[in-house]
Design a protein around this motif. Structure first.
Motif: not given
Length: 221
Positions: A100-115
């Motif tokens: 609950r309340g956790v996320g793990y993203l690859v940094k490239d995902r930051v460039g996809r602003v809406d996502e």
């Protein structure tokens, strides 16, 4: 939404600050080294924390360790961890702390602003956000697992569940009826021996169940 940001790369750190500020969020704390993370989280107690996995001075797992300790000190603190590449073992540690309340993203995902913003909001609301690449690693780690019992469509539904999407979004993404999604989810829980009555953060419980089963299978050899 009040946010604390911990990012070792100065350029990316400033970019995230500007991105979140432009989206109307209140960045209450910004740090650039591992030892600064926990004090900042304890001081500001944000609605959500965005933490770089590897931080100065050692560039190991400072962000992850800070996230786990902070969630012990501030139960339920939403945390979104960013990593340069997929590191499944670290993602597993974060998930094992509680889905609950956790996320793990690859940094490239930051460039996809809406996502990125959508993922941040899901985590802040107590949901989950796993990068599709991380989900792919989790779902293909072993053969001869309960996952092999799933149909191709059920695997697609499971992957979207693990990314944190609700039934309506899954239905739209796969262009199928919402009732079909519910049926697939029921089958997934049944095949993975996970009762469909589980509540709360069950969007990722199936993936966690598979991962734990894989570990158990691996340790028996």
């Amino acid at each position: 939404m009040r946010v604390v940001i911990a990012e070792g790369n100065a350029l990316l750190r400033q970019g995230i600050v500007l991105l979140l500020s432009s989206a109307g969020h209140d960045v209450v704390g910004v740090v650039g080294t591992g030892p600064e993370i926990l004090p900042a989280l304890l001081e500001h107690r944000p609605d959500v924390a965005v933490l770089d996995l590897r931080m100065p001075p050692e560039f190991r797992d400072e962000g992850l360790r800070a996230a786990l300790e902070a969630r012990q000190r501030i139960p339920g603190l939403p945390v979104l961890v960013l990593s340069r590449c997929v590191e499944e073992s670290y993602a597993a540690k974060l998930l094992a702390d509680g889905a609950r309340g956790v996320g793990y993203l690859v940094k490239d995902r930051v460039g996809r602003v809406d996502e990125f913003l959508d993922a941040l909001e899901r985590v802040a609301a107590g949901g989950t956000a796993l990068d599709p690449a991380v989900v792919g690693e989790l779902l293909t780690r072993r053969r001869d697992s309960p996952l092999d019992l799933l149909t191709p469509r059920e695997r697609e539904v499971l992957a979207l569940m693990a990314e944190g999407y609700d039934n309506v979004t899954i239905a739209k993404t796969l262009v199928i009826a919402a009732r079909s999604v519910s049926k697939h989810i029921g089958n997934i829980f049944l095949k993975l021996r996970l009762p469909p009555s589980d509540s709360g953060h069950r969007r990722v419980l199936a993936v966690l169940a598979f991962r734990n089963n894989s570990q158990a299978s691996g340790s028996s050899h």
